[in-house]
Design a protein around this motif. Sequence first.
Motif, mmCIF file in Angstrom:
data_model
loop_
_atom_site.group_PDB
_atom_site.id
_atom_site.type_symbol
_atom_site.label_atom_id
_atom_site.label_comp_id
_atom_site.label_asym_id
_atom_site.label_seq_id
_atom_site.Cartn_x
_atom_site.Cartn_y
_atom_site.Cartn_z
ATOM 1 N N PHE A 178 -1.157 21.776 -3.011
ATOM 2 C CA PHE A 178 -0.345 22.754 -2.280
ATOM 3 C C PHE A 178 0.842 22.021 -1.648
ATOM 4 N N LEU A 179 1.589 21.367 -2.528
ATOM 5 C CA LEU A 179 2.615 20.418 -2.105
ATOM 6 C C LEU A 179 3.756 21.098 -1.357
ATOM 7 N N HIS A 180 4.339 20.337 -0.432
ATOM 8 C CA HIS A 180 5.517 20.791 0.323
ATOM 9 C C HIS A 180 6.463 19.596 0.468
ATOM 10 N N GLU A 181 7.532 19.776 1.226
ATOM 11 C CA GLU A 181 8.556 18.724 1.325
ATOM 12 C C GLU A 181 7.999 17.406 1.882
ATOM 13 N N GLY A 182 6.947 17.497 2.700
ATOM 14 C CA GLY A 182 6.317 16.270 3.223
ATOM 15 C C GLY A 182 5.743 15.443 2.087
ATOM 16 N N HIS A 183 4.997 16.102 1.203
ATOM 17 C CA HIS A 183 4.438 15.384 0.036
ATOM 18 C C HIS A 183 5.569 14.859 -0.853
ATOM 19 N N VAL A 184 6.586 15.705 -1.047
ATOM 20 C CA VAL A 184 7.699 15.321 -1.926
ATOM 21 C C VAL A 184 8.370 14.043 -1.394
ATOM 22 N N SER A 185 8.465 13.926 -0.062
ATOM 23 C CA SER A 185 9.109 12.730 0.507
ATOM 24 C C SER A 185 8.314 11.470 0.152
ATOM 25 N N LEU A 186 6.990 11.608 0.054
ATOM 26 C CA LEU A 186 6.162 10.440 -0.326
ATOM 27 C C LEU A 186 6.396 10.073 -1.794
ATOM 28 N N ILE A 187 6.477 11.111 -2.646
ATOM 29 C CA ILE A 187 6.692 10.858 -4.084
ATOM 30 C C ILE A 187 8.064 10.202 -4.288
ATOM 31 N N THR A 188 9.055 10.731 -3.551
ATOM 32 C CA THR A 188 10.416 10.169 -3.685
ATOM 33 C C THR A 188 10.439 8.705 -3.235
ATOM 34 N N ARG A 189 9.782 8.447 -2.107
ATOM 35 C CA ARG A 189 9.733 7.059 -1.604
ATOM 36 C C ARG A 189 9.023 6.156 -2.621
ATOM 37 N N ALA A 190 7.923 6.668 -3.194
ATOM 38 C CA ALA A 190 7.179 5.871 -4.183
ATOM 39 C C ALA A 190 8.060 5.578 -5.396
ATOM 40 N N SER A 191 8.866 6.569 -5.798
ATOM 41 C CA SER A 191 9.680 6.337 -6.998
ATOM 42 C C SER A 191 10.840 5.382 -6.700
ATOM 43 N N LEU A 192 11.222 5.272 -5.416
ATOM 44 C CA LEU A 192 12.247 4.274 -5.055
ATOM 45 C C LEU A 192 11.672 2.860 -5.051
ATOM 46 N N GLU A 193 10.387 2.759 -4.682
ATOM 47 C CA GLU A 193 9.794 1.418 -4.504
ATOM 48 C C GLU A 193 8.981 0.939 -5.708
ATOM 49 N N CYS A 194 8.633 1.854 -6.633
ATOM 50 C CA CYS A 194 7.753 1.455 -7.743
ATOM 51 C C CYS A 194 8.314 1.952 -9.071
ATOM 52 N N ASP A 195 7.892 1.315 -10.170
ATOM 53 C CA ASP A 195 8.378 1.735 -11.491
ATOM 54 C C ASP A 195 7.712 3.029 -11.934
ATOM 55 N N ILE A 196 6.433 3.160 -11.615
ATOM 56 C CA ILE A 196 5.646 4.326 -12.066
ATOM 57 C C ILE A 196 5.047 5.008 -10.842
ATOM 58 N N VAL A 197 5.088 6.350 -10.819
ATOM 59 C CA VAL A 197 4.484 7.075 -9.695
ATOM 60 C C VAL A 197 3.365 7.993 -10.202
ATOM 61 N N ILE A 198 2.201 7.807 -9.600
ATOM 62 C CA ILE A 198 1.057 8.690 -9.880
ATOM 63 C C ILE A 198 0.791 9.500 -8.605
ATOM 64 N N THR A 199 0.718 10.824 -8.757
ATOM 65 C CA THR A 199 0.345 11.684 -7.628
ATOM 66 C C THR A 199 -0.979 12.335 -7.963
ATOM 67 N N SER A 200 -1.912 12.327 -7.002
ATOM 68 C CA SER A 200 -3.187 13.009 -7.276
ATOM 69 C C SER A 200 -3.263 14.324 -6.514
ATOM 70 N N LEU A 201 -3.902 15.292 -7.146
ATOM 71 C CA LEU A 201 -4.199 16.589 -6.528
ATOM 72 C C LEU A 201 -5.712 16.713 -6.547
ATOM 73 N N PHE A 202 -6.317 16.613 -5.376
ATOM 74 C CA PHE A 202 -7.780 16.761 -5.353
ATOM 75 C C PHE A 202 -8.207 17.186 -3.957
ATOM 76 N N VAL A 203 -8.781 18.366 -3.859
ATOM 77 C CA VAL A 203 -9.296 18.820 -2.565
ATOM 78 C C VAL A 203 -10.687 18.212 -2.434
ATOM 79 N N ASN A 204 -10.781 17.233 -1.541
ATOM 80 C CA ASN A 204 -11.978 16.392 -1.484
ATOM 81 C C ASN A 204 -13.090 17.035 -0.656
ATOM 82 N N PRO A 205 -14.174 17.427 -1.295
ATOM 83 C CA PRO A 205 -15.218 18.146 -0.552
ATOM 84 C C PRO A 205 -15.835 17.333 0.580
ATOM 85 N N THR A 206 -15.902 15.990 0.432
ATOM 86 C CA THR A 206 -16.640 15.216 1.447
ATOM 87 C C THR A 206 -15.879 15.040 2.757
#
Length: 299
Positions: free
Chosen positions: A32-60
């Motif tokens: 349920f991504l929003h601009e806060g999550h997007v800012s993390l992805i953008t930062r990751a793509s500035l600092e790393c060659d490859i960006v992996i984002t996970s979507l997982f609602v963690n039951p525990t």
Amino acid sequence: MKVIRKVDELREYSIEQRSKGKTVGFVPTMGFLHEGHVSLITRASLECDIVITSLFVNPTQFAPHEDFDSYPRDFEHDYNLAKNADCDVLFAPARGEMYPEGATTSLSVGDLAYVFEGKYRPHFFDGVATVVSKLFSAALPNKAFFGQKDYQQTLVVKALSRDMLMGVEIVVCPIVRETSGLAMSSRNKYLTDEEKSKAKILFQSLVATKEFIESSERNRKKINAFMHEYLRKLEILKIDYALAADAYNLSEPSEFEEGMDVVLLLGTILGKTRLIDNMVVKIPVSNYNEDERFQAGLK
Ligand code: AMP
């Protein structure tokens, strides 16, 4: 952007990228991504060659009375936002991938899990540490990106990476806010329009308390009382905690020392919605003249 649903496939992908000398950045989310999550992805793509984002609602990390079933989910919306933010891989595992049949192993964070947010959600940080450790084992990242929005969580995952010798660098990114000051959150979807407009009091209380500290207040109890008094203006807000602590280890000295970073931590409930927020404030260095500073042992 690739979508991967299997742990083995993600691990293989990451090993392949790293063997080519590429750096892998990882952004764990519950979707349920929003601009806060997007800012993390953008930062990751500035600092790393490859960006992996996970979507997982963690039951525990949810207690039985919490909102696991109703937590908002929208894969298509998340796919579009992540793709537009230059994410390379969206990892969206089913529950059974992350918690295989018969899984009983979990991690225990220790004292940090039971204070502040953990006092109200005692199951939460052990659940976070367990799932983040699993996600790191699947994504094998060089760096992982977390939001300051979940302040205590950033301390927990830094400790996790250090204690379990994971070698993953934890990068903490600033809080993204609505123009009203309300920190963006997937749970803001639960707020009515009226509640949403009232919820800006959290940010306003943090700003006012920052100014109170900068007017040279260092006494922790007085700072806490100021924050409470401010928040009590909104009578319908339930305050679980509104507390100042050492930003590095959440200790609570009676007086904060000058130059020290203090975090103001809020955990509240508005209507049916749990809202958290925080702000880091530096205790000002007092305006002693040089002789006074020398005598006070501050030089
Ligand atoms: P969540 O999906 O709520 O588990 O959040 C996933 C990541 O996004 C966590 O590291 C959060 O701290 C971060 N995050 C959530 N909201 C914000 C925000 N408003 N600004 C920056 N980061 C955020």
